[in-house]
Design an enzyme around this catalytic site. Structure first.
Site, PDB file in Angstrom:
ATOM      1  N   HIS A  95      72.037  -0.609  34.879  1.00  0.00           N
ATOM      2  CA  HIS A  95      70.638  -0.256  33.816  1.00  0.00           C
ATOM      3  C   HIS A  95      70.921  -0.076  32.405  1.00  0.00           C
ATOM      4  O   HIS A  95      69.860  -0.153  31.790  1.00  0.00           O
ATOM      5  CB  HIS A  95      69.688   0.870  34.459  1.00  0.00           C
ATOM      6  CG  HIS A  95      69.100   0.300  35.956  1.00  0.00           C
ATOM      7  ND1 HIS A  95      67.971  -0.211  36.017  1.00  0.00           N
ATOM      8  CD2 HIS A  95      69.657   0.284  37.069  1.00  0.00           C
ATOM      9  CE1 HIS A  95      67.564  -0.371  37.320  1.00  0.00           C
ATOM     10  NE2 HIS A  95      68.730  -0.311  37.882  1.00  0.00           N
ATOM     11  N   ASP A 131      69.840   0.146  23.847  1.00  0.00           N
ATOM     12  CA  ASP A 131      69.393   0.195  25.316  1.00  0.00           C
ATOM     13  C   ASP A 131      69.690  -1.028  26.194  1.00  0.00           C
ATOM     14  O   ASP A 131      69.824  -1.963  25.780  1.00  0.00           O
ATOM     15  CB  ASP A 131      67.792   0.040  24.983  1.00  0.00           C
ATOM     16  CG  ASP A 131      67.238   1.263  25.868  1.00  0.00           C
ATOM     17  OD1 ASP A 131      67.713   1.509  26.926  1.00  0.00           O
ATOM     18  OD2 ASP A 131      65.927   1.674  25.322  1.00  0.00           O
TER      19      ASP A 131
HETATM   20  P1  ADP Z   1      65.046   4.649  29.926  1.00  0.00           P
HETATM   21  O1  ADP Z   1      65.323   4.052  31.222  1.00  0.00           O
HETATM   22  O2  ADP Z   1      66.113   4.782  28.980  1.00  0.00           O
HETATM   23  O3  ADP Z   1      64.269   5.937  29.932  1.00  0.00           O
HETATM   24  P2  ADP Z   1      62.781   2.708  29.613  1.00  0.00           P
HETATM   25  O4  ADP Z   1      61.884   2.271  28.376  1.00  0.00           O
HETATM   26  O5  ADP Z   1      63.604   1.399  30.027  1.00  0.00           O
HETATM   27  O6  ADP Z   1      63.890   3.810  29.135  1.00  0.00           O
HETATM   28  O7  ADP Z   1      61.971   3.106  30.419  1.00  0.00           O
HETATM   29  C1  ADP Z   1      61.322   4.487  30.583  1.00  0.00           C
HETATM   30  C2  ADP Z   1      60.225   4.349  31.590  1.00  0.00           C
HETATM   31  O8  ADP Z   1      59.595   5.521  31.786  1.00  0.00           O
HETATM   32  C3  ADP Z   1      58.899   3.544  31.249  1.00  0.00           C
HETATM   33  O9  ADP Z   1      58.521   2.992  32.542  1.00  0.00           O
HETATM   34  C4  ADP Z   1      57.947   4.593  30.749  1.00  0.00           C
HETATM   35  O10 ADP Z   1      56.779   4.097  30.902  1.00  0.00           O
HETATM   36  C5  ADP Z   1      58.423   5.650  31.287  1.00  0.00           C
HETATM   37  N1  ADP Z   1      58.388   6.866  30.295  1.00  0.00           N
HETATM   38  C6  ADP Z   1      58.851   6.944  29.219  1.00  0.00           C
HETATM   39  N2  ADP Z   1      58.622   8.288  28.495  1.00  0.00           N
HETATM   40  C7  ADP Z   1      57.697   8.616  29.372  1.00  0.00           C
HETATM   41  C8  ADP Z   1      56.377   9.833  29.051  1.00  0.00           C
HETATM   42  N3  ADP Z   1      56.597  10.512  28.116  1.00  0.00           N
HETATM   43  N4  ADP Z   1      55.852  10.050  30.348  1.00  0.00           N
HETATM   44  C9  ADP Z   1      55.647   9.096  31.113  1.00  0.00           C
HETATM   45  N5  ADP Z   1      56.291   8.033  31.511  1.00  0.00           N
HETATM   46  C10 ADP Z   1      57.119   7.873  30.555  1.00  0.00           C
END
Ligand code: ADP
Length: 463
Positions: free
Chosen positions: A155, A364
């Site tokens: 990922h 990312d």
């Molecule tokens: P990573 O896997 O590095 O955290 P991504 O952007 O791929 O980054 O995934 C983040 C996921 O987590 C997304 O689906 C997003 O909606 C969720 N997310 C991120 N921040 C929050 C938050 N503050 N509260 C709830 N969900 C979150």
């Protein structure tokens, strides 16, 4: 009956805290559609002997979770996984550290995962292993005689071999990746880097040393599987939750100002300090915009207790305070920095109210927030995405306003451009990004990976 057995470090249990993160969101969406098992850590750390697996059914998904010991948490999770592999994979070598005992524990935990998983496996299962915590899992399973097809999906980005070589044990890890039937990445660039790395240690055949299933060696299938999202699901959530109290309160407090939003796990790879600086530069360079925009940054703590993560939290609090101190007015606070999570519905509704989404990681694997932001927009009057070229999502969302996150002036200009983009241009760009998201949604991701595992099974049978 073919079951899909997903294995990841952390499992998002139905009644537990769902960890914010792309992996959890992606795996859960894929599993709910297909049904199957999700095996991994439940998030609990114990001082005695870790228990599990504990089984819990929810609809068509069985959650099988185990605990971790304090030692495993410290050395395998915080240590090798998140202080050696995570920084290397994101090219943030200043955060990299290596300790041999952490790698030893990493291998031990992978062997523990294998031992605890094996009694749950059935002969027809397809095994799908997720992410950098579990690279050696297939070789552990093969050693124990497991013959099922096993796939691995990374990922995070896969780094260029010159970055990877910083890690003393990189050859071992590459060979361990050769023990899988299918290895998948988010972007063609990651796949190229992986192939280069394999070449550097003598090619795929050399890596095949560990690829001995009982019986004959089998070909390693590598491919690009960019993760998608549930586009309609995000759209519906965004529309349904718009009337919720916290969404209405947020809109009320904008007083008609344009909203910029960032939603990220609090992680140094997300480029939050640089983003805050760019927002400050925007206010500095375009004084007319002051008091006309509000920036909300949502960033719940992740990996608390790891030094680099505690540091970044403090740095951001300081930076937000300084920007507010410098630019705020009696009726205006430029940045609101919220160090907490929100449920997905609220996030999607926030996105729909937003003029400019800021997704500017320093690096990312994919970044699902970028995709969710686009999906949640109102097509009649869509907000615009400012997206880092160094996120995997930039390969697909080429109609976003693309930036280099290190270029503070460039990001400030991009914010200004996005805030002032004419409606027609926003609609066109949004439509084309939405088409991309629809063509490659979460179902496509899961289906293509499962198909690759099914082909691997056929090849095994034929071989
Ligand atoms: P990573 O896997 O590095 O955290 P991504 O952007 O791929 O980054 O995934 C983040 C996921 O987590 C997304 O689906 C997003 O909606 C969720 N997310 C991120 N921040 C929050 C938050 N503050 N509260 C709830 N969900 C979150």
């Amino acid at each position: 009956m073919t079951r899909l057995v997903n294995v990841s470090n952390r499992v998002a249990q139905p009644r537990g805290d769902t960890p914010a993160g792309g992996l959890a969101v992606g795996v859960l969406a894929a599993l709910r559609e297909h049904g199957g098992v999700w095996f991994g850590w439940n998030g609990r750390v114990v001082s005695g002997e870790p228990a599990g697996p504990k089984l819990e059914e929810d609809g068509n998904v069985t959650y099988a979770t185990i605990e971790l010991s304090e030692r495993a948490f410290e050395l395998y999770y915080n240590g090798f996984s998140n202080t050696s592999l995570w920084p290397i994979n994101h090219y943030l070598l200043g955060f990299f550290r290596y300790e041999r005992r952490e790698f030893d524990e990493y291998r031990r935990v992978n062997s523990l995962f294998a031992r605890k998983l094996i009694p749950l496996l059935q002969p027809d299962d397809l095994i799908w292993v997720h992410d950098y915590h579990l690279i050696p899992l297939a070789s552990e399973l093969r050693r124990a005689g497991v013959e099922n097809p096993i796939g691995f999906f990374l990922h995070t980005p896969f780094p260029a071999v010159e970055a990877l070589r910083v890690l003393p044990v990189y050859e071992q890890l590459l060979r361990a990746m050769g023990a899988y039937d299918v290895v998948g990445f988010h972007t063609p660039r990651d796949l190229r880097c992986f192939n280069d790395a394999l070449e550097s240690i003598g090619g795929a055949d050399h890596a095949a040393v560990d690829r001995r299933a009982p019986g004959k060696p089998h070909p390693l299938h590598t491919d690009v599987f960019p993760i998608g999202i549930d586009v309609e699901g995000c759209q519906q959530l965004a529309m349904q939750t718009g009337e919720q109290d916290n969404v209405q309160r947020m809109v009320h407090h904008l007083h008609g100002r344009q909203l910029l939003i960032g939603v990220d796990r609090l992680d140094y790879s997300k480029g939050l300090e640089e983003r805050f600086r760019a927002f400050s530069r925007l206010l500095e360079d375009y004084p007319a915009i002051r008091n006309q925009v509000s920036y909300i940054q949502i960033a719940p703590t992740s990996r608390a207790g790891v030094r680099a993560y505690d540091d970044i939290r403090e740095a951001l609090e300081r930076s937000a305070g300084m920007i507010n101190g410098r630019f705020a007015d009696i009726d205006w606070v430029p940045i609101r920095y919220l160090n907490r999570g929100f449920d997905r519905g609220t996030l999607m509704a926030f996105f729909r109210e937003t003029a400019v989404g800021l997704v500017t990681p320093l690096r990312d694997g994919m970044n699902l927030v970028a995709k969710e932001f686009v999906a949640a927009q109102d097509p009649e009057d869509p907000g615009m995405l400012v997206l880092s070229r160094l996120a995997g999502a930039a390969h697909e969302l080429t109609d976003a306003v693309l930036v280099n996150p290190y270029d503070i002036d460039g990001v400030a200009e991009a914010m200004h451009q996005a805030l002032n983009m004419p409606l027609g241009e926003r609609q066109e760009r949004h439509q084309s990004m939405l088409d991309v998201l629809r063509r490659n949604d979460i179902t496509a991701w899961r289906t293509r990976f499962v198909d690759a595992l099914l082909s691997a099974r056929e090849q095994r049978k034929a071989g």
